[in-house]
Design a protein around this motif. Structure first.
Motif, PDB file in Angstrom:
ATOM      1  N   ASN A 204      56.122 -16.860 -34.925  1.00 46.11           N
ATOM      2  CA  ASN A 204      56.605 -18.210 -35.263  1.00 46.11           C
ATOM      3  C   ASN A 204      55.835 -19.293 -34.515  1.00 46.11           C
ATOM      4  OD1 ASN A 204      59.498 -16.456 -35.432  1.00 46.11           O
ATOM      5  ND2 ASN A 204      59.097 -17.881 -37.120  1.00 46.11           N
ATOM      6  N   PHE A 205      54.534 -19.108 -34.364  1.00 48.82           N
ATOM      7  CA  PHE A 205      53.670 -20.092 -33.709  1.00 48.82           C
ATOM      8  C   PHE A 205      54.230 -20.436 -32.323  1.00 48.82           C
ATOM      9  CE2 PHE A 205      52.860 -20.484 -38.239  1.00 48.82           C
ATOM     10  CZ  PHE A 205      51.470 -20.474 -38.286  1.00 48.82           C
ATOM     11  N   ALA A 206      54.554 -21.708 -32.063  1.00 45.83           N
ATOM     12  CA  ALA A 206      55.058 -22.113 -30.748  1.00 45.83           C
ATOM     13  C   ALA A 206      56.560 -21.873 -30.596  1.00 45.83           C
ATOM     14  CB  ALA A 206      54.761 -23.596 -30.503  1.00 45.83           C
ATOM     15  N   ARG A 207      57.177 -21.292 -31.611  1.00 47.40           N
ATOM     16  CA  ARG A 207      58.646 -21.129 -31.634  1.00 47.40           C
ATOM     17  C   ARG A 207      59.326 -22.492 -31.418  1.00 47.40           C
ATOM     18  NH1 ARG A 207      60.588 -16.018 -31.479  1.00 47.40           N
ATOM     19  NH2 ARG A 207      62.498 -16.608 -30.398  1.00 47.40           N
ATOM     20  N   ALA A 208      58.765 -23.491 -32.072  1.00 46.21           N
ATOM     21  CA  ALA A 208      59.267 -24.858 -31.907  1.00 46.21           C
ATOM     22  C   ALA A 208      60.541 -25.063 -32.718  1.00 46.21           C
ATOM     23  CB  ALA A 208      58.206 -25.861 -32.352  1.00 46.21           C
ATOM     24  N   ARG A 209      61.581 -25.447 -32.019  1.00 44.58           N
ATOM     25  CA  ARG A 209      62.834 -25.846 -32.679  1.00 44.58           C
ATOM     26  C   ARG A 209      62.727 -27.359 -32.953  1.00 44.58           C
ATOM     27  NH1 ARG A 209      63.436 -22.436 -28.486  1.00 44.58           N
ATOM     28  NH2 ARG A 209      64.302 -20.358 -28.946  1.00 44.58           N
ATOM     29  N   TRP A 210      61.884 -27.668 -33.895  1.00 44.24           N
ATOM     30  CA  TRP A 210      61.492 -29.031 -34.234  1.00 44.24           C
ATOM     31  C   TRP A 210      62.627 -29.728 -34.962  1.00 44.24           C
ATOM     32  CZ3 TRP A 210      58.601 -30.168 -39.239  1.00 44.24           C
ATOM     33  CH2 TRP A 210      58.159 -31.488 -39.286  1.00 44.24           C
ATOM     34  N   ALA A 211      62.979 -30.924 -34.511  1.00 49.24           N
ATOM     35  CA  ALA A 211      64.177 -31.589 -35.038  1.00 49.24           C
ATOM     36  C   ALA A 211      64.040 -31.927 -36.514  1.00 49.24           C
ATOM     37  CB  ALA A 211      64.489 -32.842 -34.223  1.00 49.24           C
ATOM     38  N   ARG A 212      62.902 -32.525 -36.921  1.00 47.92           N
ATOM     39  CA  ARG A 212      62.826 -32.911 -38.332  1.00 47.92           C
ATOM     40  C   ARG A 212      62.796 -31.683 -39.228  1.00 47.92           C
ATOM     41  NH1 ARG A 212      59.196 -36.809 -38.311  1.00 47.92           N
ATOM     42  NH2 ARG A 212      57.397 -35.662 -39.084  1.00 47.92           N
ATOM     43  N   GLY A 213      62.133 -30.619 -38.774  1.00 49.94           N
ATOM     44  CA  GLY A 213      62.172 -29.395 -39.551  1.00 49.94           C
ATOM     45  C   GLY A 213      63.588 -28.890 -39.722  1.00 49.94           C
ATOM     46  N   ASN A 214      64.370 -28.926 -38.648  1.00 53.65           N
ATOM     47  CA  ASN A 214      65.772 -28.522 -38.754  1.00 53.65           C
ATOM     48  C   ASN A 214      66.545 -29.458 -39.679  1.00 53.65           C
ATOM     49  OD1 ASN A 214      66.974 -26.198 -36.879  1.00 53.65           O
ATOM     50  ND2 ASN A 214      65.116 -27.005 -35.940  1.00 53.65           N
ATOM     51  N   SER A 215      66.180 -30.732 -39.669  1.00 51.26           N
ATOM     52  CA  SER A 215      66.891 -31.663 -40.544  1.00 51.26           C
ATOM     53  C   SER A 215      66.529 -31.449 -42.009  1.00 51.26           C
ATOM     54  CB  SER A 215      66.593 -33.113 -40.131  1.00 51.26           C
ATOM     55  OG  SER A 215      65.337 -33.570 -40.579  1.00 51.26           O
ATOM     56  N   TRP A 216      65.272 -31.016 -42.288  1.00 54.26           N
ATOM     57  CA  TRP A 216      64.941 -30.666 -43.677  1.00 54.26           C
ATOM     58  C   TRP A 216      65.889 -29.583 -44.171  1.00 54.26           C
ATOM     59  CZ3 TRP A 216      62.475 -34.521 -45.117  1.00 54.26           C
ATOM     60  CH2 TRP A 216      61.236 -34.960 -44.628  1.00 54.26           C
ATOM     61  N   ILE A 217      66.253 -28.675 -43.289  1.00 52.70           N
ATOM     62  CA  ILE A 217      67.110 -27.558 -43.685  1.00 52.70           C
ATOM     63  C   ILE A 217      68.564 -27.980 -43.823  1.00 52.70           C
ATOM     64  CG2 ILE A 217      67.885 -25.238 -43.069  1.00 52.70           C
ATOM     65  CD1 ILE A 217      64.872 -25.607 -43.916  1.00 52.70           C
TER      66      ILE A 217
END
Length: 362
Positions: A204-217
């Motif tokens: 999962n690359f940097a295993r980033a719990r990226w906020a906007r990515g989570n918001s897309w979901i």
């Protein structure tokens, strides 16, 4: 909580801000076809503008504002006359609001472009070895990579247009994309999502719990549940996915009401496009009975901080620019701030959802 009158004033202001966005050339990179990339100006066909138009389309469906319908129709008529760009994940984003426009109006101008684009997605969109759509964009081929962004940019369109056109094959494909992305991107321990996954090394690359990515979901799953009729098992499964995610996200909400651009990293800056979209999901989830009243409270905190970040010109501030896949967490901390169509759209979705509460309280 703002009154319905004040919410409508903010909505009008944000719409004006969206229309005013212009490219200043700070981030331009050439596309693969040699064209100049413009990810800011309102009149460009790209994913930020597509998400911005989605906010407009949902606002029009909620309020019936005829001026917004006219704005949408004029935008699409001009783009189709000019000629649409090559298909990829990000250039698919503007098709979602067009599908909503066609669903409501059945204007024959939109039917052929929608059908052609959807059929091409099924037959030609590159896929990873698991069948998930490979996240190719206008200026880069991302071989064998899954990104959480893909679901909002592509799968929601297939679900929306498939439902409107009576195409169960498209709705089924959209559901599969949500399910396969969940398998590779959702973190079982927390319910949060990583930004991406690569089959080259299976990580999962940097295993980033990226906020906007989570918001897309969070926003995307809840919208999927309303945009299309899913089979009962898939609906129940995705409901549990978004419930687990939002319960965890609430625990990371900052005192200000915002979320940091890396959800679990307080040293990363607070980011408003993600905050608005997560707030929208929380308010909507509470309204639909998916989550408890505490979701509404957290959503209203997100609303308050989002409103604070709307400038006098209607432009939403503290929005991070388009974010490629990061190979370390510092990459996300360093993404520059830039007003964008998706920042405007996420604020619009949140403001329009808040109208439901204001209407109940009036």
């Amino acid at each position: 909580m703002l009154s319905a009158k004040h919410l409508k004033q903010k909505i009008d202001l944000v719409v004006d801000g969206l229309k005013s966005l212009r490219d200043e050339g700070k981030f331009n990179e050439p596309n693969l076809d040699g064209s100049a990339g413009d990810y800011v100006s309102f009149n460009s066909w790209e994913w930020p503008q597509g998400v911005g138009l989605y906010g407009l389309a949902q606002m029009w469906r909620r309020t019936g504002d005829s001026s917004i319908r006219m704005l949408l129709e004029d935008w699409y008529a001009g783009q189709i006359e000019k000629g649409l760009p090559p298909q990829n994940v990000n250039t698919t984003a503007p098709m979602l609001p067009l599908s909503l426009l066609w669903q409501e109006t059945r204007d024959p101008r939109w039917e052929e472009p929608l059908k052609r684009w959807a059929d091409q997605l099924l037959s030609e969109m590159p896929r990873t070895r698991c069948g998930g759509f490979q996240h190719n964009v206008s200026d880069k081929i991302n071989d064998d990579e899954l990104w959480d962004d893909t679901l909002f940019m592509v799968a929601l369109f297939l679900a929306s247009y498939g439902q409107a056109a009576g195409r169960k094959d498209l709705v089924s494909e959209a559901a599969f994309q949500f399910l396969i992305h969940t398998f590779y991107l959702a973190e079982h321990e927390t319910g949060l999502w990583f930004h991406g996954f690569t089959f080259d090394g299976h990580h999962n690359f940097a295993r980033a719990r990226w906020a906007r990515g989570n918001s897309w979901i969070s926003a995307g799953v809840l919208d999927l549940l309303e945009l299309a009729e899913l089979d009962e098992a898939t609906r129940r499964y995705l409901t549990e996915v978004v419930r687990a995610q939002l319960e965890t996200l609430i625990g990371y909400q900052a005192e200000s009401g915002a979320w940091h651009t890396l959800v679990d990293d307080e040293t990363s800056y607070e980011e408003i496009s993600a905050t608005a979209a997560i707030g929208y999901a929380l308010l909507k989830g509470a309204r639909l009975g998916i989550g408890p009243a505490s979701w509404r409270d957290a959503g209203l905190k997100a609303l308050a901080v989002t409103v604070k970040n709307i400038g006098d010109d209607g432009v939403v501030g503290n929005v991070s620019y388009g974010t490629r896949m990061g190979h370390d967490l510092q990459f996300y901390r360093d993404i520059p701030i830039q007003p964008t169509g998706y920042g405007q759209s996420m604020a619009l979705l949140l403001l329009v959802e808040a109208l439901n509460i204001a209407s109940e309280e009036a």
